[in-house]
Design an enzyme around this catalytic site. Structure first.
Site, PDB file in Angstrom:
ATOM      1  N   HIS A 106       0.853  -1.187   0.000  1.00  0.00           N
ATOM      2  CA  HIS A 106       0.000   0.000   0.000  1.00  0.00           C
ATOM      3  C   HIS A 106       0.889   1.237   0.000  1.00  0.00           C
ATOM      4  O   HIS A 106       1.090   1.896   1.027  1.00  0.00           O
ATOM      5  CB  HIS A 106      -0.920  -0.011   1.220  1.00  0.00           C
ATOM      6  CG  HIS A 106      -2.089   0.913   1.085  1.00  0.00           C
ATOM      7  ND1 HIS A 106      -3.346   0.579   1.482  1.00  0.00           N
ATOM      8  CD2 HIS A 106      -2.201   2.152   0.573  1.00  0.00           C
ATOM      9  CE1 HIS A 106      -4.188   1.571   1.236  1.00  0.00           C
ATOM     10  NE2 HIS A 106      -3.498   2.540   0.692  1.00  0.00           N
ATOM     11  N   GLU A 298      -7.755  17.571  10.323  1.00  0.00           N
ATOM     12  CA  GLU A 298      -7.454  17.215   8.943  1.00  0.00           C
ATOM     13  C   GLU A 298      -8.526  17.814   8.042  1.00  0.00           C
ATOM     14  O   GLU A 298      -9.711  17.793   8.383  1.00  0.00           O
ATOM     15  CB  GLU A 298      -7.419  15.697   8.764  1.00  0.00           C
ATOM     16  CG  GLU A 298      -7.243  15.236   7.326  1.00  0.00           C
ATOM     17  CD  GLU A 298      -7.313  13.729   7.200  1.00  0.00           C
ATOM     18  OE1 GLU A 298      -6.247  13.092   7.237  1.00  0.00           O
ATOM     19  OE2 GLU A 298      -8.430  13.192   7.072  1.00  0.00           O
ATOM     20  N   GLU A 443      -5.264  17.681   0.583  1.00  0.00           N
ATOM     21  CA  GLU A 443      -5.374  17.146   1.938  1.00  0.00           C
ATOM     22  C   GLU A 443      -4.294  17.768   2.809  1.00  0.00           C
ATOM     23  O   GLU A 443      -3.135  17.864   2.398  1.00  0.00           O
ATOM     24  CB  GLU A 443      -5.224  15.622   1.925  1.00  0.00           C
ATOM     25  CG  GLU A 443      -6.278  14.922   1.070  1.00  0.00           C
ATOM     26  CD  GLU A 443      -6.084  13.416   1.000  1.00  0.00           C
ATOM     27  OE1 GLU A 443      -5.013  12.941   1.457  1.00  0.00           O
ATOM     28  OE2 GLU A 443      -6.980  12.716   0.506  1.00  0.00           O
ATOM     29  N   ARG A 445      -2.837  17.807   6.947  1.00  0.00           N
ATOM     30  CA  ARG A 445      -2.861  17.308   8.329  1.00  0.00           C
ATOM     31  C   ARG A 445      -1.546  17.707   8.986  1.00  0.00           C
ATOM     32  O   ARG A 445      -0.579  18.043   8.305  1.00  0.00           O
ATOM     33  CB  ARG A 445      -3.043  15.791   8.359  1.00  0.00           C
ATOM     34  CG  ARG A 445      -2.014  15.027   7.572  1.00  0.00           C
ATOM     35  CD  ARG A 445      -2.294  13.529   7.504  1.00  0.00           C
ATOM     36  NE  ARG A 445      -3.524  13.238   6.807  1.00  0.00           N
ATOM     37  CZ  ARG A 445      -3.623  13.108   5.477  1.00  0.00           C
ATOM     38  NH1 ARG A 445      -2.557  13.294   4.715  1.00  0.00           N
ATOM     39  NH2 ARG A 445      -4.759  12.817   4.907  1.00  0.00           N
TER      40      ARG A 445
END
Length: 573
Positions: A106, A298, A443, A445
């Protein structure tokens, strides 16, 4: 800029329909299984000579999660214990083969096998079949968990949870192995709330920083062979191994842990991006204010939409009356439980939708909004594991560009504001030309750095992206910023290259320092990732004081370069 959420009705219905079908019909698809193995007797590759007896050898396909790195056949085996790994290392050194640890696959980076290079003399060691043991010692100070290299983060956190223990900073993906987590410098989305410091056994930094000891396969000069060696965190020799990029083989690792937390996760979808990503000191519901109050924040902002998906995690010892208790991880089935048939279908179609990209983005946000309502997951509460693991292999397969910025906490709002303003302008410019180089979200975070471990320590991991910079002690925060897109989208790599160069130029000097996120895309050229030679050979090493010494240590531990590949040879010649 093009009108937001433009009609494009047919495309919108098509994509929203696919998301809706996935949300309600495929809860059983939770495991990513590679193609079937072919025994050595039926293999198409040259059979490795004098392969160690007693270890099954077979051909198997290799495919990373985004399907950008794919091989039809690679020699693969599944060692049962560290003794077999050592035997394989010594065999490989004698025969001129290389060994690559294979975990859940992954990831995005060519740290295992490299596109365009032969794998005839490569053997993958599947760590997920046998090297998966986990044991917890809750009595130590700090408490610890010891895991073999193929144990998943989910298995480790489940074992800790049973003892009332956990981690503060947990990656979103539970299926990656602990060996893989140390290779890629895995991290969570937990920075300290204003006025908070790490509690015993916990850390706001990377998973690598939690390590108190590890065992690796290294060269024993006196014996003239590879063997296992255990390193304590107080041993300076451990520091390069803590974030190793696949340049070693970790057979087991011990990590500290602390008291598990009960955590509330709230999803908020009614804050416009201009308000959320406003400059420092701005009024309203800003990212800066949520960060100060919670620390764990986030935002996921789909292109050409107005309101990001904001997630805020807050420690709550007792369940708030508005929250729904969850007893397991992966609670957003509408986004993380898509069968490969649907993800492949979207993956082959979405890159070519062009002008329908705004409608596709609106459909993604619509699926999130509807999914949260249908599943009752807009406000959940549970153990840290159950609220922080929210991505798995069955989400939409995308690729990513971006990186991490080390900076001072006071700069966070300014940095995110600059990034989103730049992104809005550039996507608007390209859309005016009829071009849509990305079709996935921005995104962002945050987390802390690698300087809070509760055992005698020789220091931070040598080449962790979160290793502090001695000359700038005020840089205490890491901001992870990425843009994702579906592989194959026309113009994607060129856009990521433009974005990467802008980020490294803009976020420099007193503002901070950019580093790549090892697991994702970086070193972009106009047509691929991990290929820009100046970035690989100059920019990357320049971001780490210990880069050359880490490379030298890997050569000492592995002088026959058994644990390497052509990409690693390029960045660590």
């Amino acid at each position: 800029m093009a009108e937001r959420n433009a009609p494009a009705a047919l495309s919108r219905r098509r994509f929203f329909g696919a998301a809706a079908v996935a949300a309600v019909a495929v809860t059983g698809f939770s495991e990513w299984v590679p193609a079937a193995a072919v025994p050595a007797g039926d293999a198409t590759l040259p059979v490795p000579p004098e392969f160690p007896s007693g270890i099954d050898l077979y051909q198997q396909s290799y495919e990373n999660w985004s399907k950008e790195i794919s091989f039809d056949s690679v020699w693969t085996c599944a060692p049962r214990d560290e003794r077999e790994v050592v035997n394989l290392a010594n065999w490989a050194a004698e025969q001129g083969y290389t060994l690559r640890a294979r975990g859940s696959m992954h990831g995005w980076s060519p740290l295992t096998v490299v596109p365009g290079y032969s794998v005839d003399a490569v053997v993958l060691l599947d760590t997920t079949r046998h090297l998966t043991g986990v044991s917890v010692d809750p009595t130590g100070t700090p408490a610890t968990v010891t895991a073999q290299g193929g144990a998943s983060l989910l298995a480790i956190l489940t074992a800790l949870e049973a003892e009332g223990l956990g981690w503060a900073s947990i990656p979103a993906i539970g299926d990656i192995t602990i060996g893989g987590a140390l290779a890629i410098d895995a991290h969570g989305a937990t920075a300290p709330a204003e006025g908070r410091t790490a509690e015993p056994g916990l850390s706001f930094g990377s998973v690598s920083n939690l390590v108190t000891a590890l065992t690796a396969v290294v060269w024993d000069e006196s014996a003239g062979e590879y063997s296992t060696r255990t390193f304590a965190r107080s041993d300076p020799g451990i520091l390069p191994l803590l974030t190793h990029l696949g340049r070693t083989f970790i057979t087991s690792v011990t990590l500290q842990a602390g008291a598990d937390r009960r955590v509330r996760c709230q999803s908020i979808l009614d804050i416009g991006w201009r308000e959320l990503f406003a400059p420092a000191g701005a009024p309203g519901r800003t990212f800066e204010r949520f960060l100060a109050a919670s620390g764990s924040v986030e935002a996921i902002w789909f292109p050409f939409t107005d309101a990001p998906w904001l997630k805020v995690w807050t420690d709550e010892p007792e369940r708030p009356i508005e929250s729904r208790e969850v007893t397991g991880p992966y609670n957003y089935a509408f986004s993380d439980t898509l069968p490969e048939l649907i993800t492949d279908g979207l993956g082959s179609t979405a890159p070519h939708i062009g002008a329908a990209t705004p409608a596709f983005s609106a459909s993604q946000l619509g699926a999130v909004t509807a999914g949260l309502a249908l599943t009752g997951t807009a406000d959940i509460w549970g153990t840290s594991k159950n609220t922080r693991f929210y991505l798995r292999a069955t989400t939409l397969r995308v690729t990513a560009g971006g990186g991490v910025l080390l900076t001072a906490r006071k700069n966070v709002a300014t940095i995110i504001h600059d990034m989103t303003t730049w992104l809005e302008e550039r996507l608007g410019y390209y859309s005016s030309l009829g071009e849509y180089p990305v079709n996935g979200p921005f995104e962002v975070r945050l987390c802390g750095l690698d300087y809070d471990v509760d055992v005698d320590s020789a220091g931070s991991p040598s080449i962790s992206a979160l290793s502090p910079i001695a000359e700038h002690p005020e840089w205490d925060t890491a901001i992870w910023m990425n843009v994702v897109s579906i592989p194959g989208t026309p113009g994607m790599h060129a856009f990521f290259r433009e974005m990467e160069q802008w980020m490294h130029q803009h976020y420099s000097g007193s503002l901070g320092m950019m580093r790549p996120e090892y697991s994702k895309g970086w070193a972009f050229t106009d047509d691929r990732s991990h290929a820009d030679l100046p970035f690989l050979t100059e920019t990357l090493p320049s971001r780490y004081r210990e880069w050359d010494s880490a490379a030298a240590a890997f050569d000492t531990y592995d002088p026959h370069r058994v644990f390497r590949n052509p990409f690693l040879d390029r960045i660590m010649p």
